[in-house]
Design a protein around this motif. Structure first.
Motif, PDB file in Angstrom:
ATOM      1  N   ALA A  29       0.832  -1.196   0.000  1.00 52.63           N
ATOM      2  CA  ALA A  29       0.000   0.000   0.000  1.00 52.63           C
ATOM      3  C   ALA A  29       0.867   1.246   0.000  1.00 52.63           C
ATOM      4  CB  ALA A  29      -0.902  -0.003   1.232  1.00 52.63           C
ATOM      5  N   PRO A  30       0.395   2.346  -0.605  1.00 56.41           N
ATOM      6  CA  PRO A  30       1.095   3.626  -0.473  1.00 56.41           C
ATOM      7  C   PRO A  30       1.153   4.029   0.996  1.00 56.41           C
ATOM      8  CG  PRO A  30      -0.615   3.736  -2.158  1.00 56.41           C
ATOM      9  CD  PRO A  30      -0.815   2.460  -1.422  1.00 56.41           C
ATOM     10  N   GLN A  31       2.124   4.852   1.324  1.00 55.10           N
ATOM     11  CA  GLN A  31       2.263   5.351   2.685  1.00 55.10           C
ATOM     12  C   GLN A  31       2.006   6.851   2.693  1.00 55.10           C
ATOM     13  OE1 GLN A  31       3.578   3.278   5.664  1.00 55.10           O
ATOM     14  NE2 GLN A  31       2.431   1.995   4.243  1.00 55.10           N
ATOM     15  N   PHE A  32       1.234   7.313   3.654  1.00 56.12           N
ATOM     16  CA  PHE A  32       0.895   8.720   3.760  1.00 56.12           C
ATOM     17  C   PHE A  32       1.411   9.286   5.077  1.00 56.12           C
ATOM     18  CE2 PHE A  32      -2.160   7.038   0.798  1.00 56.12           C
ATOM     19  CZ  PHE A  32      -2.340   8.051  -0.123  1.00 56.12           C
ATOM     20  N   THR A  33       1.777  10.560   5.055  1.00 56.22           N
ATOM     21  CA  THR A  33       2.083  11.299   6.273  1.00 56.22           C
ATOM     22  C   THR A  33       0.952  12.298   6.481  1.00 56.22           C
ATOM     23  OG1 THR A  33       4.457  11.079   5.934  1.00 56.22           O
ATOM     24  CG2 THR A  33       3.726  12.821   7.420  1.00 56.22           C
ATOM     25  N   LEU A  34       0.313  12.255   7.627  1.00 58.95           N
ATOM     26  CA  LEU A  34      -0.927  13.000   7.824  1.00 58.95           C
ATOM     27  C   LEU A  34      -0.852  14.029   8.941  1.00 58.95           C
ATOM     28  CD1 LEU A  34      -3.275   9.929   7.364  1.00 58.95           C
ATOM     29  CD2 LEU A  34      -2.925  11.786   5.737  1.00 58.95           C
ATOM     30  N   GLY A  35       0.355  14.432   9.329  1.00 56.89           N
ATOM     31  CA  GLY A  35       0.489  15.535  10.277  1.00 56.89           C
ATOM     32  C   GLY A  35       0.446  15.137  11.731  1.00 56.89           C
ATOM     33  N   ASP A  36      -0.157  14.008  12.047  1.00 56.08           N
ATOM     34  CA  ASP A  36      -0.250  13.522  13.421  1.00 56.08           C
ATOM     35  C   ASP A  36       0.263  12.091  13.442  1.00 56.08           C
ATOM     36  OD1 ASP A  36      -1.668  13.756  16.265  1.00 56.08           O
ATOM     37  OD2 ASP A  36      -2.188  11.792  15.413  1.00 56.08           O
ATOM     38  N   PRO A  37       1.252  11.756  14.293  1.00 59.94           N
ATOM     39  CA  PRO A  37       1.851  10.414  14.261  1.00 59.94           C
ATOM     40  C   PRO A  37       0.849   9.290  14.489  1.00 59.94           C
ATOM     41  CG  PRO A  37       3.206  11.908  15.558  1.00 59.94           C
ATOM     42  CD  PRO A  37       1.943  12.648  15.257  1.00 59.94           C
ATOM     43  N   ASP A  38      -0.077   9.469  15.425  1.00 59.43           N
ATOM     44  CA  ASP A  38      -1.041   8.400  15.704  1.00 59.43           C
ATOM     45  C   ASP A  38      -2.000   8.205  14.531  1.00 59.43           C
ATOM     46  OD1 ASP A  38       0.064   7.923  18.199  1.00 59.43           O
ATOM     47  OD2 ASP A  38      -1.340   9.236  19.255  1.00 59.43           O
ATOM     48  N   LEU A  39      -2.471   9.317  13.956  1.00 58.80           N
ATOM     49  CA  LEU A  39      -3.351   9.208  12.798  1.00 58.80           C
ATOM     50  C   LEU A  39      -2.615   8.580  11.624  1.00 58.80           C
ATOM     51  CD1 LEU A  39      -6.098   9.873  11.453  1.00 58.80           C
ATOM     52  CD2 LEU A  39      -5.080  12.066  10.757  1.00 58.80           C
ATOM     53  N   THR A  40      -1.396   9.023  11.389  1.00 59.74           N
ATOM     54  CA  THR A  40      -0.594   8.465  10.300  1.00 59.74           C
ATOM     55  C   THR A  40      -0.443   6.959  10.458  1.00 59.74           C
ATOM     56  OG1 THR A  40       0.638  10.513   9.930  1.00 59.74           O
ATOM     57  CG2 THR A  40       1.716   8.473   9.259  1.00 59.74           C
ATOM     58  N   ASP A  41      -0.110   6.513  11.650  1.00 62.66           N
ATOM     59  CA  ASP A  41       0.075   5.091  11.904  1.00 62.66           C
ATOM     60  C   ASP A  41      -1.225   4.322  11.674  1.00 62.66           C
ATOM     61  OD1 ASP A  41       1.740   2.851  12.956  1.00 62.66           O
ATOM     62  OD2 ASP A  41       0.260   2.862  14.574  1.00 62.66           O
ATOM     63  N   SER A  42      -2.322   4.869  12.173  1.00 63.78           N
ATOM     64  CA  SER A  42      -3.616   4.206  12.034  1.00 63.78           C
ATOM     65  C   SER A  42      -4.036   4.075  10.574  1.00 63.78           C
ATOM     66  CB  SER A  42      -4.681   4.980  12.815  1.00 63.78           C
ATOM     67  OG  SER A  42      -5.964   4.442  12.602  1.00 63.78           O
ATOM     68  N   ILE A  43      -3.894   5.153   9.815  1.00 60.44           N
ATOM     69  CA  ILE A  43      -4.331   5.129   8.417  1.00 60.44           C
ATOM     70  C   ILE A  43      -3.434   4.226   7.581  1.00 60.44           C
ATOM     71  CG2 ILE A  43      -4.738   6.523   6.359  1.00 60.44           C
ATOM     72  CD1 ILE A  43      -6.734   6.887   8.774  1.00 60.44           C
ATOM     73  N   ASN A  44      -2.129   4.278   7.806  1.00 59.72           N
ATOM     74  CA  ASN A  44      -1.237   3.427   7.026  1.00 59.72           C
ATOM     75  C   ASN A  44      -1.434   1.945   7.332  1.00 59.72           C
ATOM     76  OD1 ASN A  44       0.030   5.383   5.436  1.00 59.72           O
ATOM     77  ND2 ASN A  44       1.481   5.897   7.043  1.00 59.72           N
ATOM     78  N   LYS A  45      -1.716   1.618   8.589  1.00 59.98           N
ATOM     79  CA  LYS A  45      -2.032   0.224   8.916  1.00 59.98           C
ATOM     80  C   LYS A  45      -3.333  -0.200   8.226  1.00 59.98           C
ATOM     81  CE  LYS A  45       0.379  -0.225  13.351  1.00 59.98           C
ATOM     82  NZ  LYS A  45       0.230  -0.302  14.830  1.00 59.98           N
ATOM     83  N   GLY A  46      -4.310   0.709   8.234  1.00 54.13           N
ATOM     84  CA  GLY A  46      -5.568   0.413   7.562  1.00 54.13           C
ATOM     85  C   GLY A  46      -5.390   0.227   6.069  1.00 54.13           C
ATOM     86  N   LEU A  47      -4.551   1.061   5.452  1.00 50.65           N
ATOM     87  CA  LEU A  47      -4.297   0.928   4.020  1.00 50.65           C
ATOM     88  C   LEU A  47      -3.624  -0.398   3.689  1.00 50.65           C
ATOM     89  CD1 LEU A  47      -3.171   4.529   3.050  1.00 50.65           C
ATOM     90  CD2 LEU A  47      -5.127   3.292   2.112  1.00 50.65           C
ATOM     91  N   ALA A  48      -2.731  -0.846   4.557  1.00 51.13           N
ATOM     92  CA  ALA A  48      -2.096  -2.152   4.346  1.00 51.13           C
ATOM     93  C   ALA A  48      -3.146  -3.261   4.391  1.00 51.13           C
ATOM     94  CB  ALA A  48      -1.019  -2.382   5.398  1.00 51.13           C
ATOM     95  N   GLN A  49      -4.122  -3.139   5.296  1.00 51.51           N
ATOM     96  CA  GLN A  49      -5.196  -4.127   5.371  1.00 51.51           C
ATOM     97  C   GLN A  49      -6.082  -4.077   4.127  1.00 51.51           C
ATOM     98  OE1 GLN A  49      -6.247  -2.778   9.662  1.00 51.51           O
ATOM     99  NE2 GLN A  49      -7.077  -4.850   9.477  1.00 51.51           N
ATOM    100  N   VAL A  50      -6.369  -2.868   3.656  1.00 56.03           N
ATOM    101  CA  VAL A  50      -7.164  -2.736   2.435  1.00 56.03           C
ATOM    102  C   VAL A  50      -6.438  -3.384   1.264  1.00 56.03           C
ATOM    103  CG1 VAL A  50      -8.050  -1.087   0.720  1.00 56.03           C
ATOM    104  CG2 VAL A  50      -8.394  -0.658   3.163  1.00 56.03           C
ATOM    105  N   GLU A  51      -5.139  -3.128   1.155  1.00 52.11           N
ATOM    106  CA  GLU A  51      -4.358  -3.688   0.044  1.00 52.11           C
ATOM    107  C   GLU A  51      -4.369  -5.216   0.094  1.00 52.11           C
ATOM    108  OE1 GLU A  51      -2.188  -2.538  -3.424  1.00 52.11           O
ATOM    109  OE2 GLU A  51      -3.292  -1.360  -1.944  1.00 52.11           O
ATOM    110  N   GLU A  52      -4.181  -5.754   1.274  1.00 51.89           N
ATOM    111  CA  GLU A  52      -4.178  -7.217   1.429  1.00 51.89           C
ATOM    112  C   GLU A  52      -5.545  -7.797   1.069  1.00 51.89           C
ATOM    113  OE1 GLU A  52      -3.331 -10.618   4.890  1.00 51.89           O
ATOM    114  OE2 GLU A  52      -3.096  -8.471   5.342  1.00 51.89           O
ATOM    115  N   TYR A  53      -6.590  -7.151   1.544  1.00 51.42           N
ATOM    116  CA  TYR A  53      -7.948  -7.626   1.280  1.00 51.42           C
ATOM    117  C   TYR A  53      -8.281  -7.509  -0.206  1.00 51.42           C
ATOM    118  CZ  TYR A  53     -12.995  -8.217   2.193  1.00 51.42           C
ATOM    119  OH  TYR A  53     -14.285  -8.663   2.218  1.00 51.42           O
ATOM    120  N   LEU A  54      -7.903  -6.387  -0.819  1.00 54.22           N
ATOM    121  CA  LEU A  54      -8.147  -6.170  -2.235  1.00 54.22           C
ATOM    122  C   LEU A  54      -7.503  -7.260  -3.084  1.00 54.22           C
ATOM    123  CD1 LEU A  54      -9.073  -4.208  -4.577  1.00 54.22           C
ATOM    124  CD2 LEU A  54      -6.805  -3.157  -4.379  1.00 54.22           C
ATOM    125  N   LEU A  55      -6.218  -7.502  -2.851  1.00 56.82           N
ATOM    126  CA  LEU A  55      -5.500  -8.491  -3.656  1.00 56.82           C
ATOM    127  C   LEU A  55      -6.010  -9.903  -3.382  1.00 56.82           C
ATOM    128  CD1 LEU A  55      -1.861  -7.069  -3.471  1.00 56.82           C
ATOM    129  CD2 LEU A  55      -3.578  -6.735  -5.258  1.00 56.82           C
TER     130      LEU A  55
END
Length: 356
Positions: A29-55
Motif C-alpha cells: 500500500a502507499p504510505q501517507f504522512t498526515l500531520g499527526d503520528p497516531d493518525l498516520t500510523d492508524s491510516i497506514n495500517k488500515g491501508l495495508a489491510q485494504v491492500e491485502e484484502y483487495l489483492l
C-alpha cells in the motif's frame, strides 16, 4: 474560511507537516504522512489491510480471470479513496474496523472497474505506467475484467448490509450517468453546467461515497456522514478541475505532462469552455480555431495554448476551485476538531496549491 467550531487553520497558515504520499513497492500500500503520528500510523495500517484484502479478493477464481483483474491493482495507484474512507472512520466509535476495511475496498475496487471500462472507451494504451488491459489483451477482455471487479464488489457489499447496498446502487447509478452524460454531450445545455455535472458524477460521487461509507461503518453520526459525503463531492470536483488546469497551463518540467493532451483528443475542459465563451478577440480566435480535436497538429496546439494563456479561462476556472474549496471547508467546520479534520483541510488546500 476557518471556523473555530472545527479548529481549522486560517488560510494563510502552513501546517507543520503536510499530507504526503510515498508510493511503495509493487503489492504494498502507499504510505501517507498526515500531520499527526497516531493518525498516520492508524491510516497506514488500515491501508495495508485494504491492500491485502483487495489483492486477496481479486485472486479468487480461475487463473485466466485473476491475472486480468489483478493487472491494474498490482500496478499501484494513489489509493486516495480508501485513505479518505479510513480518515472518515475516525469520526465514529470503531475507526478502521473490519467493516470499514471492507467498505474502503469496495470503493477502490469500483474505481478500478471504471478504469478498465474508461480505457476501452478512450482507446487508451497505458494506465499507471503499464499497458492498459485493452492494449495488452483486447477490449472484450478489459470489459469483462471490469465486470468481474463489479461482481466482487457486490459480493463484499452483501456482507455489509442493505444500507450499504442501497447507497452504492445510487453511487453506481450516478457514475454511469456521468459517463453517459459525457458521452452524449451537452445536447444544447449550457456547456459549463454540463461539465460540472459530469465531474460531480464521474469523479466526485465515488470520493463522496468513500467518506460516507467510512463514516457509516465506524458508527459516525448522520451529521458527520453527511458532511464527509459533501466534502467528498467538493474535493473530487476540485481534483478534476485542478487536473484540467494543469493539463493546459503546466510546464512539462513541473508536471511531467505534455500540455494540451485533452485538446488533442477534442475534450474541452472548464478553462477551455470559459475561454471559448469570452466575448473578446481572443475568444473569437479560439472559436475559429478550436472546432474539434487538435490531433497531431503541433502548430495548431501551440497557437491554441497561446490563446488560452491570454484568455481568462485559467482565472475563472481557478475561481471555481476556490469556491468549491470554501464549500469543502464549510463541511469540515461541521465536524469535531482534531487530527482527522486537520488532515482533511490540509489535503484540500494542498490540492488547490498545485495551481496556485
Amino acid at each position: 474560511m476557518s471556523n473555530g467550531q472545527a479548529g481549522l487553520p486560517t488560510t494563510g497558515e502552513q501546517p507543520a507537516e503536510l499530507v504526503t504520499q510515498v508510493t511503495a513497492a509493487e503489492g504494498n500500500a502507499p504510505q501517507f504522512t498526515l500531520g499527526d503520528p497516531d493518525l498516520t500510523d492508524s491510516i497506514n495500517k488500515g491501508l495495508a489491510q485494504v491492500e491485502e484484502y483487495l489483492l486477496s479478493e481479486l485472486s479468487r477464481g480461475e487463473s485466466f480471470v485473476t491475472d486480468k483483474v489483478l493487472h491494474l491493482a498490482q500496478a499501484g495507484g494513489k489509493r486516495f479513496r480508501p485513505m479518505f474512507a479510513l480518515i472518515a472512520s475516525q469520526y465514529g466509535s470503531k475507526p478502521g474496523c473490519q467493516e470499514v476495511i471492507a467498505a474502503a475496498t469496495v470503493v477502490e475496487m469500483t474505481h478500478l472497474a471504471t478504469l478498465y471500462h474508461d480505457d476501452v472507451m478512450d482507446e487508451a494504451e497505458k494506465r499507471r505506467g503499464v499497458d492498459s488491459a485493452n492494449a495488452r489483451w483486447n477490449n472484450s477482455v478489459a470489459i469483462l475484467a471490469g465486470d468481474i471487479l463489479l461482481a466482487n464488489v457486490s459480493r463484499i457489499m452483501a456482507d455489509l448490509g442493505v444500507e450499504t447496498v442501497a447507497h452504492f446502487a445510487e453511487t453506481f447509478h450516478d457514475l454511469v450517468t456521468g459517463q453517459m452524460r459525457e458521452t452524449v454531450g451537452a445536447e444544447g445545455r449550457d456547456e459549463i453546467a454540463h461539465y460540472m455535472d459530469v465531474i460531480k458524477e464521474k469523479t466526485g460521487v465515488l470520493i463522496a461515497s468513500a467518506g460516507y461509507l467510512g463514516a457509516l461503518h465506524s458508527g459516525a453520526s448522520p451529521e458527520a456522514r453527511g458532511a464527509l459525503r459533501n466534502f467528498g463531492y467538493d474535493i473530487g470536483m476540485v481534483f478534476q478541475i485542478v487536473d484540467d488546469i494543469i493539463d493546459i497551463f503546466s510546464d512539462y518540467s513541473q508536471s511531467g505532462k505534455n500540455p494540451g493532451t485533452d485538446l488533442r483528443e477534442g475534450v474541452f475542459t472548464l478553462p477551455v469552455l470559459y475561454a471559448l465563451a469570452e466575448d473578446t478577440p481572443v475568444g473569437a480566435q479560439l472559436r475559429d480555431k478550436l472546432t474539434g480535436p487538435v490531433g497531431d497538429d503541433d502548430a495548431l496546439l501551440a497557437e491554441v495554448l497561446d490563446l488560452l494563456g491570454r484568455s481568462t479561462g485559467r482565472e475563472r476556472a481557478l475561481a471555481d476551485v476556490h469556491s468549491l474549496l470554501a464549500q469543502a471547508e464549510a463541511e469540515l467546520a461541521k465536524l469535531p476538531s482534531g487530527p482527522a479534520t486537520d488532515a482533511l483541510i490540509t489535503l484540500a488546500r494542498l490540492t488547490v496549491s498545485r495551481v496556485g
